[in-house]
Design an enzyme around this catalytic site. Structure first.
Site, short mmCIF file in Angstrom:
data_model
loop_
_atom_site.label_atom_id
_atom_site.label_comp_id
_atom_site.label_asym_id
_atom_site.label_seq_id
_atom_site.Cartn_x
_atom_site.Cartn_y
_atom_site.Cartn_z
N GLU A 1 43.40 5.61 -14.94
CA GLU A 1 42.65 4.65 -13.82
C GLU A 1 41.68 3.70 -14.49
O GLU A 1 41.55 2.65 -14.08
CB GLU A 1 41.62 5.74 -12.82
CG GLU A 1 42.40 6.28 -11.82
CD GLU A 1 43.08 7.66 -12.41
OE1 GLU A 1 42.81 7.85 -13.65
OE2 GLU A 1 43.77 8.53 -11.61
N HIS B 1 37.67 14.90 -3.33
CA HIS B 1 38.77 14.00 -2.67
C HIS B 1 38.12 13.31 -1.63
O HIS B 1 38.89 12.82 -0.46
CB HIS B 1 40.08 14.84 -2.22
CG HIS B 1 41.01 15.18 -3.45
ND1 HIS B 1 40.42 15.73 -4.49
CD2 HIS B 1 42.13 14.97 -3.33
CE1 HIS B 1 41.81 15.89 -5.21
NE2 HIS B 1 42.70 15.21 -4.73
#
Ligand SMILES: Cc1ncc(C[n+]2csc(CCOP(=O)(O)OP(=O)(O)O)c2C)c(N)n1
Ligand SMILES: [Mg+2]
Lengths: 322, 372
Positions: free
Chosen positions: A59, A128
């Site tokens: 990322e 998450h």
């Protein structure tokens, strides 16, 4: 009139952007295979693997690479399945993308769009489910949007892709099935314009993202008691549409801010701060916030359910300022 | 192939393999000029740094490391992208960016490459496709993105990044290598291994000083060289750039060199005792300009008077750059908030109509998440 779900609206925006300019490329893990909850479904079949490219689980690099590509004239869209994963990209966001326009004395333009999904429910747990729009909004030099509706998800995404400023768009997973009338043609929604979703004169609820549908439901309920709630959807938190909030509060003199994030040092805090600076003496009651507790998200279902503010929490917050 | 490492270089004594036979006068002159221009420029800035306190930003000088940027300057195309780090003056000049814009930037003037907003360690010049930044390894990862764009567009441009050996200690370096390798990006990494990260020796930070070996494991083509030989640097860089330009994939060049000046600023930092005196002496005796001059003298090329002419020309350019900087205005009344974010969207304006608010139906249920 045609309706689309939030996910379909995002998908349509991406397809139209890819159609509009060869400079647009969609990068992200599994954008070609998983469909990213429907938002990239079918794009690779239509535009090929060159335009819709899988990216390694890097990322940090993906974000820098997006910037390097933008410096070379492209308009990349970077996709993250969860915001939590892109925390690896804080260096390119904070140290490069956000300050580059200033540092280059306005010479460089960086149309980099970062789309990130925020998880909610079904045991997403603390890694998450984070919604860090407040962090990103704190940074000068990046646009930050938290679209609440399908119409806005499409328009803000297109505005970002074809704008000139690095932008982070936070899409809450729980909104993906919500439907709305969405124009078929590509269109833009400018950053820094809140939407007045419901007019009322008794109290202003400035809401963001997943708090918008809750605020609207509760407003409807209160209307039966002749309490007219004005519901503002902030839509973008950087830039923030201060004028619309101030105009509304000048009229209602009461404010509730509903921000789907931790309470402290939040966008909600900023809204109350600027309203207080301009209208502090005119307020008829203390403003209040509807936010998440200052805790990470628990996994277990009952704890998770109580972590997120619901209609009842909204209702009691509104009553507390009346 | 023999292994080149800092230890091996020390062991083999003063460098004696610089070869200029068969090279064109134009190339010899170019390499000489490039090295001396950078050296004189740095020395002049060091002298002026404190005199009137006109340079008020951190500057990482690069005395002793002139060979690589000088060679690079002869090989880059205008449309290639070059990224660099805090020690960037050599790369700035290699990209043909004007010295005046560099000096004015250090002086914080409006005519600086970035209007005085960036300073030495973050200077960029978009018009010359030169970009740098002081956060280690960030710029090298941007270069991977530009290389991606060149490949995507089918251009034969190359993206390059120059950095120190410490930049390879950040994870993103390896992310970028891996990605560049798997996508065969037109990317050239130039690592000037000068043995130190500030005051810390490489062997305290890395398992071995032969970075190239580790890089090879990623399927990236590597070149390992003594970094004070401008001819060897030129030849290796030429091969690497051509290879990347033709679609061969990324290259990594490791140049073993040494910074003679302090890590930052014009004064020596050797009072900290972070490097042995004999090591400094060894590298001083391997000064890239002196090594080159020796070969030139030996071959009877580019004689003393010709070299003096080159130096005089450079000194004039330096004087003009100082004058340019000093005569330029300081920035005033800059709207920093407006400069931080572009509010204009010319492309969107041209192609997309505005839409304000949709017609949202508040009675819908939210999505229920399913297994991931
Ligand atoms: C991410 C990051 N960490 C730490 C620093 C502080 N720092 C500035 S220069 C430097 C040394 C870098 O050494 P190297 O990359 O070998 O380049 P050199 O200075 O030797 O040319 C360090 C650690 C930084 N700029 N960025
Ligand atoms: Mg070093």
């Amino acid at each position: 009139m045609r309706t689309l779900t939030y996910a379909q609206a995002v998908n349509e925006a991406l397809a139209q952007a890819l159609e509009l300019s060869e400079d647009v490329v969609v990068l992200g893990q599994l954008v070609d295979t998983s469909g990213v909850f429907g938002t990239t479904k079918g794009l690779v079949e239509k535009f090929g693997k060159k335009r819709v490219q899988d990216f390694p689980v890097s990322e940090n690099l993906m974000t820098s690479a997006g910037m390097g590509a933008a410096l070379a004239g492209m308009r990349p869209v970077l996709v993250h399945h969860r915001l939590d994963f892109m925390v690896y990209a804080m260096d390119p966001i904070v140290n490069w993308l956000s300050l580059w326009r200033l540092k280059s004395n306005g010479q460089s333009r960086l149309p980099v769009t970062i789309r990130t999904v925020v998880g909610k429910g079904w045991g997403q747990g603390p890694q998450h489910s984070k919604s860090l729009h407040g962090w990103f909004a704190h940074l000068p030099g990046v646009n930050v949007a938290v679209p609440a509706t399908a119409h806005d998800a499409k328009g803000l995404l297109l505005e970002s892709i074809f704008g000139e400023t690095p932008t982070i768009i936070l899409e809450n997973r729980s909104l993906f099935s919500m439907e709305e009338v969405v124009p078929e043609n590509p269109y833009r929604i400018p950053f820094g314009q809140a939407a007045i979703r419901r007019r009322g004169q008794h109290v202003t609820v400035a809401a963001l993202g997943i708090m918008v549908p809750i605020a609207l439901r509760v407003a409807k309920q209160l209307a039966e008691e002749s309490i007219e709630v004005e519901v503002l959807d902030l839509r973008t938190v950087s830039p923030l549409d201060r004028d619309t909030v101030l105009k509304s509060v000048a009229k209602t003199k009461r404010l509730v801010v509903a921000d789907p994030a931790w309470r402290s040092v939040s966008v909600a805090a900023e809204v109350i701060a600027f309203v207080s600076e301009k209208l502090g003496r005119d307020l008829a009651s203390n403003p209040t916030r509807v936010c998440f507790p200052d805790s990470h998200t628990p996994m277990s279902a009952p704890l998770e359910a109580s972590f997120y503010p619901d209609d009842a929490a909204m209702l009691s917050a509104i009553r507390s300022v009346l | 192939m023999e292994t080149i490492t800092h230890a091996a270089i020390r062991q083999s004594g003063r460098y004696s393999r610089l070869k200029i036979e068969g090279l064109s006068m134009e190339l010899l002159r170019g390499l000489y000029r490039g090295m001396v221009r950078l050296r004189r420029c740095e020395e002049a800035l060091m002298v002026q740094y404190r005199v009137a306190d006109e340079i008020r930003c951190p500057v990482h000088f690069t005395i002793g490391q002139e060979a690589v940027p000088a060679a690079l300057g002869l090989l880059l195309r205008k449309d290639d992208f070059l990224y660099s780090h805090h020690r960037c003056h050599g790369y700035f000049l290699a990209k043909d960016a004007p010295m005046g814009a560099l000096f004015a930037e250090l002086f914080g003037r409006t005519t600086g490459a970035n209007g005085g907003l960036a300073g030495s360690q973050e200077i960029s010049m978009p018009s010359h496709n030169f970009f740098s930044g002081a956060i280690l390894s960030g710029a090298l990862s941007l270069a991977a993105g530009s290389a991606f764009a060149f490949q995507y567009k089918g251009d034969d441009r190359v993206a390059l990044a120059g950095f120190g050996e410490a930049a390879t200690e950040e994870g993103i370096f390896w992310e970028a290598l891996s990605y560049a390798s798997v996508r065969k990006l037109p990317l050239v990494y130039i690592c000037e291994n000068n043995l130190y990260s500030m005051y810390s020796a490489q062997v305290n930070r890395q398992p071995a000083d032969d970075l190239s070996k580790r890089v090879q494991a990623f399927g990236v083509r590597t070149f390992t060289l003594f970094g004070n030989d401008p001819v060897a640097a030129y030849e290796a860089l030429r091969e690497a750039i051509e290879y990347a330009r033709k679609g061969g994939g990324p290259c990594f060049l490791e140049f073993y060199t040494y910074r003679i000046n302090a890590h930052v600023g014009p004064e020596s930092d050797d009072y900290i005792n972070y490097r042995p005196a004999d090591e400094i002496e060894f590298w001083k005796s391997n000064d890239p300009i002196a090594l080159f001059e020796e070969r030139l003298d030996h071959a009877g090329l580019l004689g003393r008077s010709e070299r003096e002419l080159i130096v005089a020309e450079i000194d004039e350019e330096i004087d003009e750059a100082f004058q340019f900087a000093r005569n330029s205005p300081m920035p005033a009344d800059v709207d920093l908030e407006a400069l931080s974010r572009s509010c204009e969207s010319p492309f969107a304006e041209r192609h997309l109509p505005l839409s304000s608010v949709g017609d949202f139906d508040e009675t819908q249920p939210v999505a229920v998440l399913a297994p991931y």
